[in-house]
Design a protein around this motif. Structure first.
Motif, short mmCIF file in Angstrom:
data_model
loop_
_atom_site.label_atom_id
_atom_site.label_comp_id
_atom_site.label_asym_id
_atom_site.label_seq_id
_atom_site.Cartn_x
_atom_site.Cartn_y
_atom_site.Cartn_z
N SER A 197 -6.45 11.64 -9.60
CA SER A 197 -7.09 12.90 -9.18
C SER A 197 -8.56 12.66 -8.87
N ASN A 198 -9.17 13.59 -8.16
CA ASN A 198 -10.62 13.61 -7.99
C ASN A 198 -11.19 14.68 -8.92
N VAL A 199 -12.47 14.56 -9.23
CA VAL A 199 -13.07 15.47 -10.21
C VAL A 199 -14.23 16.24 -9.58
N VAL A 229 0.87 -1.18 0.00
CA VAL A 229 0.00 0.00 0.00
C VAL A 229 0.91 1.22 0.00
N TYR A 230 0.36 2.38 -0.40
CA TYR A 230 1.24 3.54 -0.47
C TYR A 230 0.50 4.85 -0.24
N GLU A 231 1.28 5.89 -0.06
CA GLU A 231 0.80 7.27 0.04
C GLU A 231 1.81 8.16 -0.68
N VAL A 252 -15.08 6.68 -4.94
CA VAL A 252 -13.86 7.51 -5.06
C VAL A 252 -12.86 7.20 -3.96
N LEU A 253 -11.59 7.41 -4.29
CA LEU A 253 -10.57 7.46 -3.24
C LEU A 253 -10.79 8.77 -2.49
N PRO A 254 -10.92 8.73 -1.15
CA PRO A 254 -11.12 9.99 -0.43
C PRO A 254 -9.87 10.87 -0.49
N THR A 303 -6.84 16.37 -1.14
CA THR A 303 -7.10 17.66 -1.78
C THR A 303 -8.61 17.86 -1.97
N ARG A 304 -9.31 16.77 -2.29
CA ARG A 304 -10.79 16.81 -2.40
C ARG A 304 -11.39 17.30 -1.08
N ASP A 305 -10.90 16.70 0.01
CA ASP A 305 -11.36 17.05 1.33
C ASP A 305 -11.12 18.55 1.63
N THR A 365 -8.62 17.70 -8.72
CA THR A 365 -7.77 18.00 -7.55
C THR A 365 -6.82 16.84 -7.31
N HIS A 366 -5.58 17.15 -6.99
CA HIS A 366 -4.63 16.13 -6.49
C HIS A 366 -3.47 16.80 -5.78
N THR A 367 -2.82 15.99 -4.94
CA THR A 367 -1.83 16.52 -4.00
C THR A 367 -0.77 17.40 -4.63
N SER A 368 -0.11 16.92 -5.71
CA SER A 368 1.09 17.66 -6.13
C SER A 368 0.75 18.99 -6.78
N1 PLP Z 1 -7.90 9.37 -6.88
C1 PLP Z 1 -6.88 8.54 -7.14
C2 PLP Z 1 -7.16 7.23 -7.81
C3 PLP Z 1 -5.56 8.87 -6.79
O1 PLP Z 1 -4.56 8.02 -7.04
C4 PLP Z 1 -5.33 10.13 -6.18
C5 PLP Z 1 -3.97 10.53 -5.77
O2 PLP Z 1 -3.02 9.86 -5.96
C6 PLP Z 1 -6.40 10.98 -5.95
C7 PLP Z 1 -7.68 10.57 -6.30
C8 PLP Z 1 -6.19 12.34 -5.32
O3 PLP Z 1 -5.92 12.21 -3.95
P1 PLP Z 1 -5.06 13.30 -3.15
O4 PLP Z 1 -5.80 14.57 -3.22
O5 PLP Z 1 -5.01 12.74 -1.77
O6 PLP Z 1 -3.73 13.38 -3.83
#
Ligand code: PLP
Length: 282
Positions: free
Chosen positions: A177-179, A30-32, A196-198, A201-203, A235-238
């Motif tokens: 990313s989230n949309v 698993v990763y972050e 969705v992955l929570p 950045t979405r949060d 939205t996404h982290t980087s």
């Molecule tokens: N959805 C997916 C599938 C992702 O892999 C990511 C980030 O890697 C995100 C959404 C955006 O998540 P975050 O805002 O935590 O980067």
């Protein structure tokens, strides 16, 4: 760069992870991905909690407390930060290895973002690959081997990202990313039940909307709604917020000097830098 692997620091060229680790052989990992702002890990507690949840869903235990992992991250930032103004992207991976869990923390420079992204927006499309239903893969699991994300990324062409639909054909998320959609002054994003992955950045984006009294709705979103949206963004982290100019061949917006996306972009950095939950809980 110096990377931390299973208790030791290695030079980048020596950062080879043994293929004998079970997690490498059978994909038990698993990763972050965490980024820094001004050399400080952003929203670390939120990343740690998401890592812990992913690990639990794979019956793995995180071999650190949040504080312990944070000090390793800080040590690596000290070793690897190129200059006082340089920022890093930090990938934390946990590999299962029998009863043990082996951690790796891999550092890279945070890629610089072209101003064009914020001013001109990007092109996206709909991915031909579908995210499996939550009954098959828990959507909260952040795993390196998600084939629908990998195959989408391999087929991006001139798209920045592609929107992956869920098993019902509704909008889910991008491959990294989230949309979000903007329609009639409201901000809309697929709810957690859409698979969705929570995103962190979405949060934060949802928090920003609430803080400036913009109506934000989390709900199932049909794919056609993206084509009738007034604005779309990712939205996404980087990168944070990524405005969208074009969806498939449809031009949505050509001018980002005003509108909702611009308003959110203008307020985003201030919000995330001052929102306590992004910097506390260590
Ligand atoms: N959805 C997916 C599938 C992702 O892999 C990511 C980030 O890697 C995100 C959404 C955006 O998540 P975050 O805002 O935590 O980067």
């Amino acid at each position: 760069m110096q990377n931390y692997i299973a208790g030791r620091w290695y030079d980048e060229d020596d950062s080879l992870i043994s293929a004998l680790i079970t997690g490498v052989l059978n994909g038990e990992s698993v990763y972050e991905v965490v980024r820094t702002y001004n050399g400080l890990p952003f929203a670390f507690r939120k990343h740690f909690d998401r890592l812990k949840r992913s690990a639990a869903l794979m019956s793995m235990e995180v071999p650190f407390t949040c504080k312990e992992l944070n000090s390793i991250i800080l040590e690596g930032i000290d070793k690897n930060r190129p200059s006082p103004s340089g920022d890093l992207r930090i990938r934390i991976v946990l590999f299962g290895n029998g009863e043990n869990v082996l951690p790796a923390v891999i550092y890279a420079l945070l890629p610089s973002v072209s101003k064009d992204i914020y001013e001109l927006g990007v092109k996206i499309a709909i991915s031909p690959y579908t995210k499996p239903s939550g009954a098959i893969v828990d959507p909260r699991l952040k795993i390196p081997g998600a084939s629908w994300n990998i195959r989408t990324r391999k087929n991006l062409g001139d798209n920045y990202d592609m929107i992956i639909l869920n098993e019902k054909g509704n909008v889910c998320e991008g491959s990294f990313s989230n949309v979000f959609l903007v329609k009639d002054g409201r901000v809309i994003t697929p709810d957690i039940g859409s698979g969705v992955l929570p995103g962190i950045t979405r949060d934060n984006l949802i928090g920003l909307c609430r803080s400036i009294e913009i109506n934000v709705v989390e709900r199932p979103v049909a794919a056609w709604e993206m084509f009738s949206a007034d604005e779309l963004f990712l939205t996404h982290t980087s990168v944070g917020i990524v405005p969208i100019r074009k969806l498939e061949e449809k031009i949505l917006i050509e001018d980002f000097t005003d509108g909702m996306t611009r308003l959110l972009l203008d307020n985003f950095e201030d919000y995330i830098m001052t929102e306590d939950s992004n910097w506390s809980g260590l």
